[in-house]
Design a protein around this motif. Structure first.
Motif, PDB file in Angstrom:
ATOM      1  N   PRO A  11       0.809  -1.227   0.000  1.00  0.00           N
ATOM      2  CA  PRO A  11       0.000   0.000   0.000  1.00  0.00           C
ATOM      3  C   PRO A  11       0.840   1.273   0.000  1.00  0.00           C
ATOM      4  O   PRO A  11       0.401   2.307  -0.518  1.00  0.00           O
ATOM      5  CB  PRO A  11      -0.835  -0.121   1.274  1.00  0.00           C
ATOM      6  N   GLU A  12       2.053   1.217   0.578  1.00  0.00           N
ATOM      7  CA  GLU A  12       2.892   2.417   0.632  1.00  0.00           C
ATOM      8  C   GLU A  12       3.346   2.879  -0.754  1.00  0.00           C
ATOM      9  O   GLU A  12       3.648   4.057  -0.960  1.00  0.00           O
ATOM     10  CB  GLU A  12       4.124   2.167   1.517  1.00  0.00           C
ATOM     11  N   TRP A  13       3.347   1.971  -1.726  1.00  0.00           N
ATOM     12  CA  TRP A  13       3.744   2.346  -3.089  1.00  0.00           C
ATOM     13  C   TRP A  13       2.711   3.231  -3.760  1.00  0.00           C
ATOM     14  O   TRP A  13       3.019   3.928  -4.732  1.00  0.00           O
ATOM     15  CB  TRP A  13       3.972   1.097  -3.938  1.00  0.00           C
ATOM     16  N   PHE A  14       1.491   3.211  -3.257  1.00  0.00           N
ATOM     17  CA  PHE A  14       0.392   3.943  -3.900  1.00  0.00           C
ATOM     18  C   PHE A  14      -0.036   5.186  -3.116  1.00  0.00           C
ATOM     19  O   PHE A  14      -1.020   5.822  -3.485  1.00  0.00           O
ATOM     20  CB  PHE A  14      -0.805   3.012  -4.082  1.00  0.00           C
ATOM     21  N   GLU A  15       0.684   5.509  -2.049  1.00  0.00           N
ATOM     22  CA  GLU A  15       0.326   6.682  -1.256  1.00  0.00           C
ATOM     23  C   GLU A  15       0.496   7.972  -2.050  1.00  0.00           C
ATOM     24  O   GLU A  15      -0.262   8.925  -1.861  1.00  0.00           O
ATOM     25  CB  GLU A  15       1.182   6.723   0.022  1.00  0.00           C
ATOM     26  N   GLU A  16       1.490   8.028  -2.916  1.00  0.00           N
ATOM     27  CA  GLU A  16       1.746   9.219  -3.722  1.00  0.00           C
ATOM     28  C   GLU A  16       1.596   8.923  -5.211  1.00  0.00           C
ATOM     29  O   GLU A  16       2.280   9.520  -6.043  1.00  0.00           O
ATOM     30  CB  GLU A  16       3.158   9.761  -3.435  1.00  0.00           C
ATOM     31  N   LEU A  17       0.700   8.001  -5.546  1.00  0.00           N
ATOM     32  CA  LEU A  17       0.536   7.618  -6.944  1.00  0.00           C
ATOM     33  C   LEU A  17      -0.914   7.279  -7.252  1.00  0.00           C
ATOM     34  O   LEU A  17      -1.550   6.494  -6.547  1.00  0.00           O
ATOM     35  CB  LEU A  17       1.412   6.397  -7.259  1.00  0.00           C
ATOM     36  N   GLU A  18      -1.451   7.892  -8.298  1.00  0.00           N
ATOM     37  CA  GLU A  18      -2.769   7.544  -8.812  1.00  0.00           C
ATOM     38  C   GLU A  18      -2.575   6.686 -10.058  1.00  0.00           C
ATOM     39  O   GLU A  18      -1.711   6.981 -10.882  1.00  0.00           O
ATOM     40  CB  GLU A  18      -3.572   8.807  -9.179  1.00  0.00           C
ATOM     41  N   VAL A  19      -3.379   5.645 -10.199  1.00  0.00           N
ATOM     42  CA  VAL A  19      -3.240   4.738 -11.342  1.00  0.00           C
ATOM     43  C   VAL A  19      -4.523   4.756 -12.165  1.00  0.00           C
ATOM     44  O   VAL A  19      -5.627   4.600 -11.627  1.00  0.00           O
ATOM     45  CB  VAL A  19      -2.921   3.295 -10.893  1.00  0.00           C
ATOM     46  N   PHE A  20      -4.360   4.942 -13.459  1.00  0.00           N
ATOM     47  CA  PHE A  20      -5.475   4.918 -14.404  1.00  0.00           C
ATOM     48  C   PHE A  20      -5.131   3.938 -15.529  1.00  0.00           C
ATOM     49  O   PHE A  20      -3.969   3.603 -15.734  1.00  0.00           O
ATOM     50  CB  PHE A  20      -5.708   6.306 -15.016  1.00  0.00           C
ATOM     51  N   SER A  21      -6.149   3.506 -16.246  1.00  0.00           N
ATOM     52  CA  SER A  21      -5.903   2.678 -17.431  1.00  0.00           C
ATOM     53  C   SER A  21      -6.731   3.208 -18.591  1.00  0.00           C
ATOM     54  O   SER A  21      -7.826   3.744 -18.401  1.00  0.00           O
ATOM     55  CB  SER A  21      -6.248   1.205 -17.160  1.00  0.00           C
TER      56      SER A  21
END
Length: 297
Positions: free
Chosen positions: A135-145
């Motif tokens: 989960p820490e990898w996504f604290e400063e990242l938004e992912v879209f497709s």
């Protein structure tokens, strides 16, 4: 007569070359429409989903408090990662693989509706599993497709929605991306109380802080993180006596971006650069004085 024959033969050869060229162009268009001719997938073999593919990373930097009376502040905000897939955002998928909120949009003239609580199927499944694990990898990242892994009006609207939640009123200055000029994006900006400003083509390399002060450093961080990962893969493969595989999937992409973002955060803490870059590039020369109602240098 011989001259006429040679002339006709020359015209036939020219027509054959044109037909061959046209055939190749049609085949190229057909491949692009079917998805089999994507040049970004040619480097891999087997399942394209498990091989190297195009991604887009968008960096966002914040200047806050500029219209207040105190000193303005700066920070690096969440980055945005766009990968190949159907139109979707990771934020709207729960850890159980269901849609978090109702969602509707138009894609290629088709109305797409998603209902909260229903299964999201295979949509961004690898990233959902990775988010549960790291989960820490996504604290400063938004992912879209998105099918071509680029920012389009649908994704732009989702970005604006998340920005509205974080900033009640804002001004967004970015390059003149087509997705930001659509009626959908303009309407979303109005609802988000956001003013959209543009840096025109041919000027980004001189004016946009991402180009002048961020890209080279971020790419260096990505290269360093990628090199560290390759060394780990070689060591792990040598331990079991196998040939290292350098396949790059969701885990590798997010881990590399996470490490590169950490390097940028350390860089910013050591020497803040965003306000300085904006002033040097021609922004922030004027500041409103709300007390007197005039602009001041």
């Amino acid at each position: 007569l011989p001259r006429l024959d040679r002339k006709k033969e020359k015209e036939n050869r020219r027509e054959a070359r044109l037909q061959d060229k046209l055939k190749k162009k049609l085949e190229k268009v057909k491949n692009k429409m079917s998805g089999t001719g994507d040049s970004t997938l040619k480097r891999g073999v087997g399942d394209a989903g498990a091989e190297k593919y195009r991604v887009t990373f968008e960096a966002r930097h914040i200047i806050g408090g500029y219209f207040g009376g105190g000193d303005p502040y700066e920070s690096n905000w969440k980055g945005a990662l766009v990968v190949k897939g159907v139109h979707a955002r990771l934020e709207n998928i729960t850890d159980e693989g269901t849609w978090k909120h109702d969602e509707e949009f138009i894609d290629g003239g088709k109305h797409v509706k998603r209902t909260a609580g229903k299964s999201a199927g295979q949509v961004l499944k690898s990233y959902v599993q990775l988010r549960k694990e790291k989960p820490e990898w996504f604290e400063e990242l938004e992912v879209f497709s998105q099918p071509a892994a680029v920012v389009v009006s649908v994704i732009m609207s989702w970005m604006l929605e998340s920005q509205a939640e974080a900033f009640p009123a804002s001004l967004w200055c970015r390059d003149i991306l087509a997705a930001g000029q659509t009626c959908c994006a303009r309407l979303m900006q109005s609802l988000a109380q956001q003013i959209g400003t543009r840096i025109y083509g041919g000027c980004t390399c001189l004016l946009q802080p991402t180009d002048t002060d961020y890209a080279w450093s971020f790419k260096a961080g990505v290269g360093r993180a990628q090199g560290d990962m390759r060394r780990k893969m070689k060591t792990a493969a040598a331990t079991v006596g196998e040939t290292p595989s350098f396949k790059c999937g969701p885990r590798e992409i997010v881990e590399i971006l996470h490490e590169a973002q950490k390097m940028q955060q350390t860089r910013h803490e050591t020497k803040p650069w965003i306000l300085a870059a904006c002033r040097r590039n021609g922004f922030l020369h004027w500041r409103p004085n709300l007390a007197s109602g005039v602009m001041e240098r």
